[in-house]
Design a protein around this motif. Sequence first.
Motif, PDB file in Angstrom:
ATOM      1  N   ALA A  73       0.811  -1.223   0.000  1.00  0.00           N
ATOM      2  CA  ALA A  73       0.000   0.000   0.000  1.00  0.00           C
ATOM      3  C   ALA A  73       0.841   1.269   0.000  1.00  0.00           C
ATOM      4  CB  ALA A  73      -0.926   0.014   1.214  1.00  0.00           C
ATOM      5  N   THR A  74       2.134   1.168   0.260  1.00  0.00           N
ATOM      6  CA  THR A  74       2.976   2.367   0.248  1.00  0.00           C
ATOM      7  C   THR A  74       3.163   2.861  -1.183  1.00  0.00           C
ATOM      8  OG1 THR A  74       5.020   1.086   0.073  1.00  0.00           O
ATOM      9  CG2 THR A  74       4.233   1.581   2.294  1.00  0.00           C
ATOM     10  N   PRO A  75       3.341   4.167  -1.370  1.00  0.00           N
ATOM     11  CA  PRO A  75       3.539   4.687  -2.729  1.00  0.00           C
ATOM     12  C   PRO A  75       4.873   4.284  -3.343  1.00  0.00           C
ATOM     13  CG  PRO A  75       3.783   6.447  -1.103  1.00  0.00           C
ATOM     14  CD  PRO A  75       3.281   5.248  -0.361  1.00  0.00           C
ATOM     15  N   GLN A  76       5.800   3.769  -2.534  1.00  0.00           N
ATOM     16  CA  GLN A  76       7.122   3.416  -3.051  1.00  0.00           C
ATOM     17  C   GLN A  76       7.211   1.972  -3.552  1.00  0.00           C
ATOM     18  OE1 GLN A  76       6.679   4.687   0.045  1.00  0.00           O
ATOM     19  NE2 GLN A  76       7.579   6.744  -0.066  1.00  0.00           N
ATOM     20  N   LEU A  77       6.281   1.087  -3.122  1.00  0.00           N
ATOM     21  CA  LEU A  77       6.457  -0.339  -3.356  1.00  0.00           C
ATOM     22  C   LEU A  77       5.243  -0.974  -4.020  1.00  0.00           C
ATOM     23  CD1 LEU A  77       8.015  -1.291   0.099  1.00  0.00           C
ATOM     24  CD2 LEU A  77       9.238  -0.876  -2.036  1.00  0.00           C
ATOM     25  N   ARG A  78       5.530  -2.091  -4.709  1.00  0.00           N
ATOM     26  CA  ARG A  78       4.486  -2.928  -5.312  1.00  0.00           C
ATOM     27  C   ARG A  78       4.932  -4.371  -5.149  1.00  0.00           C
ATOM     28  NH1 ARG A  78       4.663  -5.193 -10.253  1.00  0.00           N
ATOM     29  NH2 ARG A  78       6.381  -3.803 -10.859  1.00  0.00           N
ATOM     30  N   VAL A  79       4.170  -5.148  -4.366  1.00  0.00           N
ATOM     31  CA  VAL A  79       4.516  -6.554  -4.159  1.00  0.00           C
ATOM     32  C   VAL A  79       4.267  -7.314  -5.448  1.00  0.00           C
ATOM     33  CG1 VAL A  79       4.038  -8.649  -2.847  1.00  0.00           C
ATOM     34  CG2 VAL A  79       4.026  -6.428  -1.690  1.00  0.00           C
ATOM     35  N   ALA A  80       5.350  -7.755  -6.085  1.00  0.00           N
ATOM     36  CA  ALA A  80       5.243  -8.397  -7.396  1.00  0.00           C
ATOM     37  C   ALA A  80       5.449  -9.897  -7.345  1.00  0.00           C
ATOM     38  CB  ALA A  80       6.279  -7.787  -8.346  1.00  0.00           C
ATOM     39  N   ALA A  81       5.999 -10.413  -6.267  1.00  0.00           N
ATOM     40  CA  ALA A  81       6.264 -11.850  -6.201  1.00  0.00           C
ATOM     41  C   ALA A  81       6.339 -12.281  -4.744  1.00  0.00           C
ATOM     42  CB  ALA A  81       7.559 -12.203  -6.927  1.00  0.00           C
ATOM     43  N   VAL A  82       5.920 -13.535  -4.507  1.00  0.00           N
ATOM     44  CA  VAL A  82       6.021 -14.131  -3.176  1.00  0.00           C
ATOM     45  C   VAL A  82       6.767 -15.452  -3.334  1.00  0.00           C
ATOM     46  CG1 VAL A  82       4.780 -14.901  -1.118  1.00  0.00           C
ATOM     47  CG2 VAL A  82       3.827 -13.063  -2.519  1.00  0.00           C
ATOM     48  N   PRO A  83       8.102 -15.417  -3.385  1.00  0.00           N
ATOM     49  CA  PRO A  83       8.883 -16.648  -3.587  1.00  0.00           C
ATOM     50  C   PRO A  83       8.765 -17.587  -2.388  1.00  0.00           C
ATOM     51  CG  PRO A  83      10.322 -14.807  -3.061  1.00  0.00           C
ATOM     52  CD  PRO A  83       8.958 -14.229  -3.241  1.00  0.00           C
ATOM     53  N   VAL A 118      12.426  -8.492  17.084  1.00  0.00           N
ATOM     54  CA  VAL A 118      12.215  -9.192  15.817  1.00  0.00           C
ATOM     55  C   VAL A 118      13.100  -8.544  14.755  1.00  0.00           C
ATOM     56  CG1 VAL A 118      10.555  -9.790  14.023  1.00  0.00           C
ATOM     57  CG2 VAL A 118       9.837  -9.763  16.422  1.00  0.00           C
ATOM     58  N   ASN A 119      13.824  -9.352  14.022  1.00  0.00           N
ATOM     59  CA  ASN A 119      14.684  -8.862  12.944  1.00  0.00           C
ATOM     60  C   ASN A 119      14.033  -9.148  11.598  1.00  0.00           C
ATOM     61  OD1 ASN A 119      16.801  -8.004  14.688  1.00  0.00           O
ATOM     62  ND2 ASN A 119      17.536 -10.108  14.842  1.00  0.00           N
ATOM     63  N   ILE A 120      13.677  -8.072  10.896  1.00  0.00           N
ATOM     64  CA  ILE A 120      13.109  -8.191   9.556  1.00  0.00           C
ATOM     65  C   ILE A 120      14.191  -7.762   8.568  1.00  0.00           C
ATOM     66  CG2 ILE A 120      11.318  -7.362   7.983  1.00  0.00           C
ATOM     67  CD1 ILE A 120       9.537  -6.907  10.376  1.00  0.00           C
ATOM     68  N   ALA A 121      14.472  -8.608   7.608  1.00  0.00           N
ATOM     69  CA  ALA A 121      15.573  -8.347   6.668  1.00  0.00           C
ATOM     70  C   ALA A 121      15.059  -7.625   5.429  1.00  0.00           C
ATOM     71  CB  ALA A 121      16.243  -9.656   6.282  1.00  0.00           C
ATOM     72  N   PHE A 122      15.780  -6.566   5.044  1.00  0.00           N
ATOM     73  CA  PHE A 122      15.519  -5.853   3.791  1.00  0.00           C
ATOM     74  C   PHE A 122      16.691  -6.119   2.852  1.00  0.00           C
ATOM     75  CE2 PHE A 122      13.429  -2.145   6.346  1.00  0.00           C
ATOM     76  CZ  PHE A 122      12.404  -2.990   6.713  1.00  0.00           C
ATOM     77  N   ALA A 123      16.400  -6.178   1.594  1.00  0.00           N
ATOM     78  CA  ALA A 123      17.458  -6.257   0.580  1.00  0.00           C
ATOM     79  C   ALA A 123      17.000  -5.483  -0.640  1.00  0.00           C
ATOM     80  CB  ALA A 123      17.759  -7.711   0.211  1.00  0.00           C
ATOM     81  N   GLY A 124      17.947  -4.912  -1.363  1.00  0.00           N
ATOM     82  CA  GLY A 124      17.584  -4.130  -2.546  1.00  0.00           C
ATOM     83  C   GLY A 124      18.738  -4.034  -3.514  1.00  0.00           C
ATOM     84  N   ASP A 125      18.426  -3.668  -4.742  1.00  0.00           N
ATOM     85  CA  ASP A 125      19.435  -3.481  -5.780  1.00  0.00           C
ATOM     86  C   ASP A 125      20.050  -2.093  -5.607  1.00  0.00           C
ATOM     87  OD1 ASP A 125      20.982  -3.331  -7.988  1.00  0.00           O
ATOM     88  OD2 ASP A 125      19.387  -3.575  -9.460  1.00  0.00           O
ATOM     89  N   ALA A 126      21.261  -2.060  -5.067  1.00  0.00           N
ATOM     90  CA  ALA A 126      21.931  -0.788  -4.802  1.00  0.00           C
ATOM     91  C   ALA A 126      22.647  -0.239  -6.021  1.00  0.00           C
ATOM     92  CB  ALA A 126      22.914  -0.947  -3.643  1.00  0.00           C
ATOM     93  N   SER A 127      22.477  -0.876  -7.194  1.00  0.00           N
ATOM     94  CA  SER A 127      23.088  -0.340  -8.415  1.00  0.00           C
ATOM     95  C   SER A 127      22.474   1.002  -8.778  1.00  0.00           C
ATOM     96  CB  SER A 127      22.900  -1.320  -9.574  1.00  0.00           C
ATOM     97  OG  SER A 127      23.456  -2.572  -9.266  1.00  0.00           O
ATOM     98  N   TYR A 128      21.224   1.211  -8.364  1.00  0.00           N
ATOM     99  CA  TYR A 128      20.513   2.460  -8.643  1.00  0.00           C
ATOM    100  C   TYR A 128      20.180   3.096  -7.299  1.00  0.00           C
ATOM    101  CZ  TYR A 128      20.004   0.064 -13.094  1.00  0.00           C
ATOM    102  OH  TYR A 128      20.254  -0.612 -14.261  1.00  0.00           O
ATOM    103  N   PHE A 129      20.879   4.187  -7.015  1.00  0.00           N
ATOM    104  CA  PHE A 129      20.810   4.779  -5.678  1.00  0.00           C
ATOM    105  C   PHE A 129      19.392   5.177  -5.287  1.00  0.00           C
ATOM    106  CE2 PHE A 129      20.983   8.624  -3.018  1.00  0.00           C
ATOM    107  CZ  PHE A 129      21.599   8.088  -1.905  1.00  0.00           C
ATOM    108  N   LEU A 130      18.675   5.867  -6.186  1.00  0.00           N
ATOM    109  CA  LEU A 130      17.346   6.353  -5.838  1.00  0.00           C
ATOM    110  C   LEU A 130      16.341   5.213  -5.750  1.00  0.00           C
ATOM    111  CD1 LEU A 130      17.138   9.652  -7.904  1.00  0.00           C
ATOM    112  CD2 LEU A 130      17.507   9.383  -5.468  1.00  0.00           C
ATOM    113  N   ILE A 131      16.487   4.184  -6.590  1.00  0.00           N
ATOM    114  CA  ILE A 131      15.597   3.018  -6.503  1.00  0.00           C
ATOM    115  C   ILE A 131      15.802   2.317  -5.174  1.00  0.00           C
ATOM    116  CG2 ILE A 131      15.201   0.720  -7.464  1.00  0.00           C
ATOM    117  CD1 ILE A 131      15.613   1.877 -10.217  1.00  0.00           C
ATOM    118  N   TYR A 132      17.041   2.130  -4.788  1.00  0.00           N
ATOM    119  CA  TYR A 132      17.337   1.488  -3.512  1.00  0.00           C
ATOM    120  C   TYR A 132      16.779   2.314  -2.349  1.00  0.00           C
ATOM    121  CZ  TYR A 132      20.043  -0.496   0.341  1.00  0.00           C
ATOM    122  OH  TYR A 132      20.412  -1.070   1.530  1.00  0.00           O
ATOM    123  N   GLY A 133      16.977   3.625  -2.411  1.00  0.00           N
ATOM    124  CA  GLY A 133      16.431   4.493  -1.364  1.00  0.00           C
ATOM    125  C   GLY A 133      14.920   4.424  -1.301  1.00  0.00           C
ATOM    126  N   ASN A 134      14.260   4.330  -2.459  1.00  0.00           N
ATOM    127  CA  ASN A 134      12.811   4.225  -2.498  1.00  0.00           C
ATOM    128  C   ASN A 134      12.335   2.942  -1.814  1.00  0.00           C
ATOM    129  OD1 ASN A 134      11.104   6.231  -3.548  1.00  0.00           O
ATOM    130  ND2 ASN A 134      10.259   4.806  -5.033  1.00  0.00           N
TER     131      ASN A 134
END
Length: 395
Positions: A73-83, A118-134
């Motif tokens: 529901a956040t404006p930054q994200l779209r859940v596209a897959a549930v592996p 509780v530890n929730i892990a985040f991961a992102g593609d840091a090749s694109y700075f603004l995408i990763y920040g988003n």
Amino acid sequence: MIRNASLWGAWKAELSNIIHDRSVMLVMIGGILFYALLYPLPYQKNVPGQQALAVLDQDRSALARQLIRMADATPQLRVAAVPQSMDEATVLLENDVVHGLLVIPTNFERDVYLGRPVNIAFAGDASYFLIYGNIVEGLLKATTTLSVETQIISSLRKGSSPANIPGEIMPFKISPHGVFNPTGGYINYIVPAVFVLILHQTLLIAAGTVTVKDRARRLSGLVTTPLRQALSIRLVTFVFAYLILALLYFGFFFQLYGVPHAAPQFALIGFSLLFLTSTTLFAILLGYLLPRPELTTVIVLLSSLPIVFTAGFAWPASNLPAWLDTITMMIPAKPGIQGFLSLNQMGAPIQSLTSEIAYLSGLSLFFGLGILLLAMSERRRSRNRMDAESTPRSY
């Protein structure tokens, strides 16, 4: 009167050499306009939109599903897959199907309601700075909101007064606001620095090419304008031509793309003149060091990316090795970019740019001296060669 006529004739000859050189005009006019219109085009939306997110749910509880809905529901994200596994999630990231990953651990719901960390892990593609920040911003927003909701429920169960709960859970609220980039967009971040680099690189190509070709004409005896006069006219011509282009960049195109700019006009013009003078002298010096005009373009193309990553806007200059930072300050682009960003984007007074002004002034003197020595040396070699050719040989 004769001196004025001679000066006017020399200036017309220099201007004619510039205007009738198609490669130089293509760089000066075509290159400047091409980059100004094309480079910011992919970033017209200014900020990254919703980024594809994969969620590895190892808990499969109601609270985990609620967190997934909040992230979606956040404006930054779209859940596209549930592996179903970490290997599957890694493949999605490597193939650019998604740019971010959220890992919800086992016993997530139980530990939250028991008040355990509780530890929730985040991961992102840091090749694109603004995408990763988003991605990070969206995940932090979702997890923080869920954390506040669970704390409110826990406080109510313990009998706390609803009126006191907000102050107990969030005694203060962080409201981030970008000072020099209020939209947080790519255009405001990169375009001001890249525009300075474009002016620098195209000026090096244009003035350097003109100088190499002028040397060739002089060696062939096709030029009668005194060298000192020709170099002075070339310096003034390119500085004022690029001053017009710089004001077009910092005026019209900044307005077109909505880039904030705070520099007073006289301060901006004064610093621009110093930067363009240093760069033009650097270009003329290159013209005396290179044997062929096309080599100026090769050197500029090879140096563009190193300048980007050492100029202090894409990567902090303080994190560079000291020797590399010192070497790159020998290129006018670096103090120029730092000075323009401070003056035009951050609203710094011209008096605070003593370091950048000192560097550009020192570089101007250094390049000017180098041009003088190389020109004298080349003129001496040319004179010796002419004397040798005119001396009769005995057989």
